[in-house]
Design a protein around this motif. Structure first.
Motif, PDB file in Angstrom:
ATOM      1  N   THR A 169       0.828  -1.210   0.000  1.00 43.36           N
ATOM      2  CA  THR A 169       0.000   0.000   0.000  1.00 43.36           C
ATOM      3  C   THR A 169       0.858   1.254   0.000  1.00 43.36           C
ATOM      4  OG1 THR A 169      -1.686  -1.213   1.245  1.00 43.36           O
ATOM      5  CG2 THR A 169      -1.872   1.187   1.180  1.00 43.36           C
ATOM      6  N   LYS A 170       1.938   1.248   0.764  1.00 39.19           N
ATOM      7  CA  LYS A 170       2.811   2.423   0.812  1.00 39.19           C
ATOM      8  C   LYS A 170       3.433   2.695  -0.551  1.00 39.19           C
ATOM      9  CE  LYS A 170       4.091   2.098   5.708  1.00 39.19           C
ATOM     10  NZ  LYS A 170       5.220   1.953   6.671  1.00 39.19           N
ATOM     11  N   MET A 171       3.813   1.615  -1.247  1.00 35.90           N
ATOM     12  CA  MET A 171       4.406   1.778  -2.563  1.00 35.90           C
ATOM     13  C   MET A 171       3.402   2.344  -3.560  1.00 35.90           C
ATOM     14  SD  MET A 171       6.385  -1.102  -4.864  1.00 35.90           S
ATOM     15  CE  MET A 171       7.576  -1.432  -3.552  1.00 35.90           C
ATOM     16  N   LEU A 172       2.151   1.866  -3.492  1.00 36.93           N
ATOM     17  CA  LEU A 172       1.109   2.379  -4.384  1.00 36.93           C
ATOM     18  C   LEU A 172       0.811   3.849  -4.085  1.00 36.93           C
ATOM     19  CD1 LEU A 172      -1.394  -0.632  -4.449  1.00 36.93           C
ATOM     20  CD2 LEU A 172       0.142   0.122  -6.275  1.00 36.93           C
ATOM     21  N   SER A 173       0.757   4.195  -2.800  1.00 39.31           N
ATOM     22  CA  SER A 173       0.494   5.590  -2.431  1.00 39.31           C
ATOM     23  C   SER A 173       1.618   6.506  -2.917  1.00 39.31           C
ATOM     24  CB  SER A 173       0.337   5.707  -0.914  1.00 39.31           C
ATOM     25  OG  SER A 173      -0.733   4.908  -0.457  1.00 39.31           O
ATOM     26  N   LYS A 174       2.836   6.048  -2.753  1.00 39.94           N
ATOM     27  CA  LYS A 174       3.984   6.842  -3.220  1.00 39.94           C
ATOM     28  C   LYS A 174       3.942   7.010  -4.725  1.00 39.94           C
ATOM     29  CE  LYS A 174       9.038   6.962  -3.083  1.00 39.94           C
ATOM     30  NZ  LYS A 174      10.260   6.260  -2.627  1.00 39.94           N
ATOM     31  N   LEU A 175       3.568   5.944  -5.421  1.00 42.63           N
ATOM     32  CA  LEU A 175       3.478   6.021  -6.881  1.00 42.63           C
ATOM     33  C   LEU A 175       2.409   7.013  -7.310  1.00 42.63           C
ATOM     34  CD1 LEU A 175       4.234   4.920  -9.711  1.00 42.63           C
ATOM     35  CD2 LEU A 175       2.462   3.189  -9.383  1.00 42.63           C
ATOM     36  N   ARG A 176       1.250   6.984  -6.640  1.00 38.09           N
ATOM     37  CA  ARG A 176       0.171   7.920  -7.000  1.00 38.09           C
ATOM     38  C   ARG A 176       0.591   9.365  -6.751  1.00 38.09           C
ATOM     39  NH1 ARG A 176      -3.056   3.822  -4.283  1.00 38.09           N
ATOM     40  NH2 ARG A 176      -4.160   2.566  -5.845  1.00 38.09           N
TER      41      ARG A 176
END
Length: 275
Positions: A169-176
């Motif tokens: 989830t942290k990686m997806l949030s950072k990507l967004r």
């Protein structure tokens, strides 16, 4: 009898021995050729920062080009590996990697290209394995030196029950957040280009406005180009001059009793008009 049985059990036909020896030497030669090819690729990367993947690999439509492309994936770090402008990091690049470390980095970037768009739904582990085999041309553990399941478990979220892998989830949030910043930057750059374009239009010299209602130069009257009759190809002035000329042709244009019935003196026939 016992010695005969043991000897029979350990007996290997000569043809099989030759086949095994041939396979062994073939594998040695293949391994030696692979090391030579990898060394040749490294020489092309020596002293370089970035080298285009398409230029380095050559024609991927041939067996030789396909093999070289797979060797690059297995042994050297590729930036933007699945894009048309993919670049191979040279020895002068600060992030240069080779061997299994480079293969692990390429594998992670390849997987994330599938995991990020999938979001929380994730991607099946079998699909990641198939995609990896397509680009690397070899088994995951042989190339990276680690089992695929252990690799994705260390880096991502792997569900043993469903067999699916998803990005944290942290990686997806950072990507967004990164994508949002890029979109904002693109919009700002676009607005700046529009302002520069409008400013350049305002500074450019403008043509003076043309008078309204005036005819163009093509329609200006030219006395030397007067209309001509279709029958005689003469202008009205030329017809008038021909009808009124005296001396040589028509001495008397008056119609009367001396001129015969409807005739003209000095003329043997009916009157001639220019129109």
């Amino acid at each position: 009898a016992q010695s005969q049985t043991v000897g029979f059990a350990s007996f290997v036909p000569p043809s099989e021995v030759v086949a095994r020896q041939g396979s062994f030497f073939h594998n040695m030669q293949k391994s030696r050729n692979k090391k030579m090819e990898v060394a040749s690729i490294r020489r092309e990367l020596t002293g370089e920062r970035l080298v285009s993947l398409t230029r380095l690999a050559g024609d991927s439509g041939t067996d030789e080009g396909e093999r070289k492309l797979q060797l690059i994936w297995q042994n050297f770090r590729i930036q933007d590996c699945t894009k048309a402008n993919a670049m191979v990091l040279g020895t002068d690049h600060p992030d240069f990697l080779e061997g299994k470390e480079a293969a692990a980095g390429n594998s992670a970037e390849l997987f994330e290209d599938s995991l990020f768009p999938a979001g929380v739904a994730g991607v099946a582990l079998e699909k990641l394995s198939s995609v990896h085999s397509h680009y690397f041309g070899s088994g995951f553990e042989k190339v990276v030196g680690k089992k695929l399941r252990a690799f994705v478990s260390d880096r991502y979220e792997y569900d043993e029950k469903t067999g699916r892998v998803k990005a944290p989830t942290k990686m997806l949030s950072k990507l967004r957040r990164t994508e949002a910043r890029e979109l904002v930057q693109d919009e700002l750059e676009y607005q700046e280009k529009v302002k520069d374009k409008m400013a350049s239009r305002g500074q450019a010299p403008k043509d003076p406005p043309k008078p309204v209602g005036l005819a163009t130069t093509d329609n200006i009257f030219d006395p030397d180009k007067r209309p001509r009759y279709a029958s005689t190809k003469l202008t009205p002035d030329e017809c008038e001059e021909r009808g009124s000329m005296g001396g040589g042709g028509m001495p008397n244009m008056n119609m009367g009793a001396g001129g015969g019935k409807g005739g003209m003196p000095g003329m043997g026939g009916p009157p001639i008009f220019g129109f």
